[in-house]
Design a protein around this motif. Sequence first.
Motif, PDB file in Angstrom:
ATOM      1  N   ASP A  15       0.859  -1.178   0.000  1.00  0.00           N
ATOM      2  CA  ASP A  15       0.000   0.000   0.000  1.00  0.00           C
ATOM      3  C   ASP A  15       0.899   1.233   0.000  1.00  0.00           C
ATOM      4  O   ASP A  15       1.809   1.343   0.830  1.00  0.00           O
ATOM      5  N   GLY A  16       0.665   2.160  -0.896  1.00  0.00           N
ATOM      6  CA  GLY A  16       1.470   3.370  -0.988  1.00  0.00           C
ATOM      7  C   GLY A  16       1.480   4.189   0.288  1.00  0.00           C
ATOM      8  O   GLY A  16       2.399   4.968   0.525  1.00  0.00           O
ATOM      9  N   LYS A  17       0.473   4.005   1.147  1.00  0.00           N
ATOM     10  CA  LYS A  17       0.416   4.735   2.417  1.00  0.00           C
ATOM     11  C   LYS A  17       1.489   4.272   3.393  1.00  0.00           C
ATOM     12  O   LYS A  17       1.742   4.925   4.389  1.00  0.00           O
ATOM     13  N   ARG A  18       2.108   3.130   3.105  1.00  0.00           N
ATOM     14  CA  ARG A  18       3.161   2.604   3.977  1.00  0.00           C
ATOM     15  C   ARG A  18       4.535   3.205   3.683  1.00  0.00           C
ATOM     16  O   ARG A  18       5.491   2.955   4.412  1.00  0.00           O
ATOM     17  N   VAL A  19       4.647   3.972   2.620  1.00  0.00           N
ATOM     18  CA  VAL A  19       5.936   4.555   2.260  1.00  0.00           C
ATOM     19  C   VAL A  19       6.317   5.625   3.281  1.00  0.00           C
ATOM     20  O   VAL A  19       5.530   6.500   3.607  1.00  0.00           O
ATOM     21  N   ILE A  20       7.541   5.506   3.774  1.00  0.00           N
ATOM     22  CA  ILE A  20       8.090   6.472   4.725  1.00  0.00           C
ATOM     23  C   ILE A  20       9.043   7.358   3.935  1.00  0.00           C
ATOM     24  O   ILE A  20       9.962   6.858   3.271  1.00  0.00           O
ATOM     25  N   GLN A  21       8.819   8.649   4.010  1.00  0.00           N
ATOM     26  CA  GLN A  21       9.667   9.589   3.281  1.00  0.00           C
ATOM     27  C   GLN A  21      10.705  10.207   4.222  1.00  0.00           C
ATOM     28  O   GLN A  21      10.355  10.691   5.299  1.00  0.00           O
ATOM     29  N   PHE A  22      11.944  10.164   3.791  1.00  0.00           N
ATOM     30  CA  PHE A  22      13.050  10.817   4.474  1.00  0.00           C
ATOM     31  C   PHE A  22      13.499  11.951   3.549  1.00  0.00           C
ATOM     32  O   PHE A  22      14.302  11.715   2.643  1.00  0.00           O
ATOM     33  N   PRO A  23      12.964  13.154   3.722  1.00  0.00           N
ATOM     34  CA  PRO A  23      13.272  14.254   2.802  1.00  0.00           C
ATOM     35  C   PRO A  23      14.765  14.527   2.618  1.00  0.00           C
ATOM     36  O   PRO A  23      15.191  14.937   1.544  1.00  0.00           O
ATOM     37  N   ASP A  24      15.564  14.283   3.654  1.00  0.00           N
ATOM     38  CA  ASP A  24      17.009  14.497   3.571  1.00  0.00           C
ATOM     39  C   ASP A  24      17.771  13.214   3.277  1.00  0.00           C
ATOM     40  O   ASP A  24      19.003  13.202   3.303  1.00  0.00           O
ATOM     41  N   GLY A  25      17.070  12.109   3.039  1.00  0.00           N
ATOM     42  CA  GLY A  25      17.724  10.825   2.851  1.00  0.00           C
ATOM     43  C   GLY A  25      18.335  10.333   4.148  1.00  0.00           C
ATOM     44  O   GLY A  25      18.027  10.833   5.233  1.00  0.00           O
ATOM     45  N   LEU A  26      19.197   9.344   4.047  1.00  0.00           N
ATOM     46  CA  LEU A  26      19.934   8.817   5.198  1.00  0.00           C
ATOM     47  C   LEU A  26      21.415   9.091   4.970  1.00  0.00           C
ATOM     48  O   LEU A  26      21.852   9.295   3.834  1.00  0.00           O
ATOM     49  N   LEU A  27      22.182   9.076   6.048  1.00  0.00           N
ATOM     50  CA  LEU A  27      23.624   9.314   5.916  1.00  0.00           C
ATOM     51  C   LEU A  27      24.229   8.358   4.888  1.00  0.00           C
ATOM     52  O   LEU A  27      24.036   7.146   4.975  1.00  0.00           O
ATOM     53  N   GLY A  28      24.917   8.931   3.926  1.00  0.00           N
ATOM     54  CA  GLY A  28      25.532   8.127   2.883  1.00  0.00           C
ATOM     55  C   GLY A  28      24.620   7.835   1.704  1.00  0.00           C
ATOM     56  O   GLY A  28      25.077   7.369   0.667  1.00  0.00           O
ATOM     57  N   PHE A  29      23.326   8.093   1.875  1.00  0.00           N
ATOM     58  CA  PHE A  29      22.353   7.815   0.819  1.00  0.00           C
ATOM     59  C   PHE A  29      21.362   8.975   0.684  1.00  0.00           C
ATOM     60  O   PHE A  29      20.149   8.782   0.780  1.00  0.00           O
ATOM     61  N   PRO A  30      21.856  10.191   0.459  1.00  0.00           N
ATOM     62  CA  PRO A  30      20.964  11.354   0.432  1.00  0.00           C
ATOM     63  C   PRO A  30      19.950  11.322  -0.712  1.00  0.00           C
ATOM     64  O   PRO A  30      18.894  11.937  -0.612  1.00  0.00           O
ATOM     65  N   GLU A  31      20.260  10.599  -1.782  1.00  0.00           N
ATOM     66  CA  GLU A  31      19.355  10.555  -2.924  1.00  0.00           C
ATOM     67  C   GLU A  31      18.196   9.571  -2.742  1.00  0.00           C
ATOM     68  O   GLU A  31      17.200   9.650  -3.448  1.00  0.00           O
ATOM     69  N   GLN A  32      18.329   8.658  -1.805  1.00  0.00           N
ATOM     70  CA  GLN A  32      17.267   7.674  -1.541  1.00  0.00           C
ATOM     71  C   GLN A  32      16.346   8.230  -0.465  1.00  0.00           C
ATOM     72  O   GLN A  32      16.735   8.344   0.687  1.00  0.00           O
ATOM     73  N   LYS A  33      15.135   8.550  -0.828  1.00  0.00           N
ATOM     74  CA  LYS A  33      14.235   9.251   0.088  1.00  0.00           C
ATOM     75  C   LYS A  33      13.025   8.442   0.541  1.00  0.00           C
ATOM     76  O   LYS A  33      12.429   8.750   1.558  1.00  0.00           O
ATOM     77  N   ASP A  34      12.642   7.416  -0.210  1.00  0.00           N
ATOM     78  CA  ASP A  34      11.428   6.650   0.102  1.00  0.00           C
ATOM     79  C   ASP A  34      11.770   5.218   0.494  1.00  0.00           C
ATOM     80  O   ASP A  34      12.506   4.520  -0.222  1.00  0.00           O
ATOM     81  N   TYR A  35      11.190   4.794   1.621  1.00  0.00           N
ATOM     82  CA  TYR A  35      11.455   3.463   2.173  1.00  0.00           C
ATOM     83  C   TYR A  35      10.156   2.851   2.690  1.00  0.00           C
ATOM     84  O   TYR A  35       9.178   3.558   2.924  1.00  0.00           O
ATOM     85  N   ILE A  36      10.193   1.547   2.891  1.00  0.00           N
ATOM     86  CA  ILE A  36       9.106   0.864   3.588  1.00  0.00           C
ATOM     87  C   ILE A  36       9.733  -0.005   4.678  1.00  0.00           C
ATOM     88  O   ILE A  36      10.890  -0.405   4.578  1.00  0.00           O
ATOM     89  N   LEU A  37       8.946  -0.264   5.715  1.00  0.00           N
ATOM     90  CA  LEU A  37       9.386  -1.170   6.782  1.00  0.00           C
ATOM     91  C   LEU A  37       8.791  -2.541   6.530  1.00  0.00           C
ATOM     92  O   LEU A  37       7.589  -2.671   6.302  1.00  0.00           O
ATOM     93  N   LEU A  38       9.642  -3.539   6.571  1.00  0.00           N
ATOM     94  CA  LEU A  38       9.205  -4.921   6.400  1.00  0.00           C
ATOM     95  C   LEU A  38       9.607  -5.722   7.627  1.00  0.00           C
ATOM     96  O   LEU A  38      10.734  -5.590   8.120  1.00  0.00           O
ATOM     97  N   GLU A  39       8.692  -6.541   8.093  1.00  0.00           N
ATOM     98  CA  GLU A  39       8.972  -7.399   9.241  1.00  0.00           C
ATOM     99  C   GLU A  39      10.033  -8.424   8.843  1.00  0.00           C
ATOM    100  O   GLU A  39       9.966  -9.009   7.754  1.00  0.00           O
ATOM    101  N   HIS A  40      11.012  -8.628   9.715  1.00  0.00           N
ATOM    102  CA  HIS A  40      12.049  -9.629   9.443  1.00  0.00           C
ATOM    103  C   HIS A  40      11.429 -11.016   9.421  1.00  0.00           C
ATOM    104  O   HIS A  40      11.567 -11.749   8.458  1.00  0.00           O
ATOM    105  N   LYS A  41      10.756 -11.368  10.491  1.00  0.00           N
ATOM    106  CA  LYS A  41       9.944 -12.585  10.582  1.00  0.00           C
ATOM    107  C   LYS A  41       9.013 -12.388  11.759  1.00  0.00           C
ATOM    108  O   LYS A  41       9.286 -11.586  12.654  1.00  0.00           O
ATOM    109  N   PRO A  42       7.890 -13.092  11.793  1.00  0.00           N
ATOM    110  CA  PRO A  42       6.921 -12.878  12.883  1.00  0.00           C
ATOM    111  C   PRO A  42       7.565 -13.023  14.257  1.00  0.00           C
ATOM    112  O   PRO A  42       8.308 -13.961  14.517  1.00  0.00           O
ATOM    113  N   GLY A  43       7.317 -12.038  15.104  1.00  0.00           N
ATOM    114  CA  GLY A  43       7.823 -12.067  16.471  1.00  0.00           C
ATOM    115  C   GLY A  43       9.238 -11.546  16.635  1.00  0.00           C
ATOM    116  O   GLY A  43       9.718 -11.404  17.758  1.00  0.00           O
ATOM    117  N   SER A  44       9.913 -11.252  15.547  1.00  0.00           N
ATOM    118  CA  SER A  44      11.286 -10.753  15.632  1.00  0.00           C
ATOM    119  C   SER A  44      11.272  -9.264  15.966  1.00  0.00           C
ATOM    120  O   SER A  44      10.422  -8.522  15.479  1.00  0.00           O
TER     121      SER A  44
END
Length: 142
Positions: A15-44
């Motif tokens: 769902d596009g509503k899950r996209v997290i925007q980092f307007p300044d990017g992350l350290l070392g990756f300023p051009e990458q601004k959009d991310y999503i969080l994915l569960e590693h595995k249930p309960g982790s």
Amino acid sequence: MLNIKTTRFGEINIDGKRVIQFPDGLLGFPEQKDYILLEHKPGSPLFWLQSTTAPYLAFVTINPLPVKKDYLKDLQDVEKRIFKGAEDGRVIVLVIVTIKQDDVSPVTMNLMGPLVIDAKTQIGRQVILEKSGYSHRHPLIF
């Protein structure tokens, strides 16, 4: 729905509503601004912060508050304001985890550069806690 190609998880639809925007990017990756969080595995406690535009770019993350209960305790007042809402879930706090290939190096987390995400707006930023005394290589012990 948004179709994302990833190196680790293949093609995923989210769902596009899950996209997290980092307007300044992350350290070392300023051009990458959009991310999503994915569960590693249930309960982790671990999550993947996956770029929506760079298939190869994904960070292992963890909420530091359950594993380092005093994380916010010794911060200066100006730094504490950044985390207002962390206790009631309005703000999501994550730190990037480093897992080395060799068995000698411990698993570490970057307590000096947490990711702070507004859960309502899905806007995040990486904060540098310069005067906190925290390390970018704090041992992670479960």
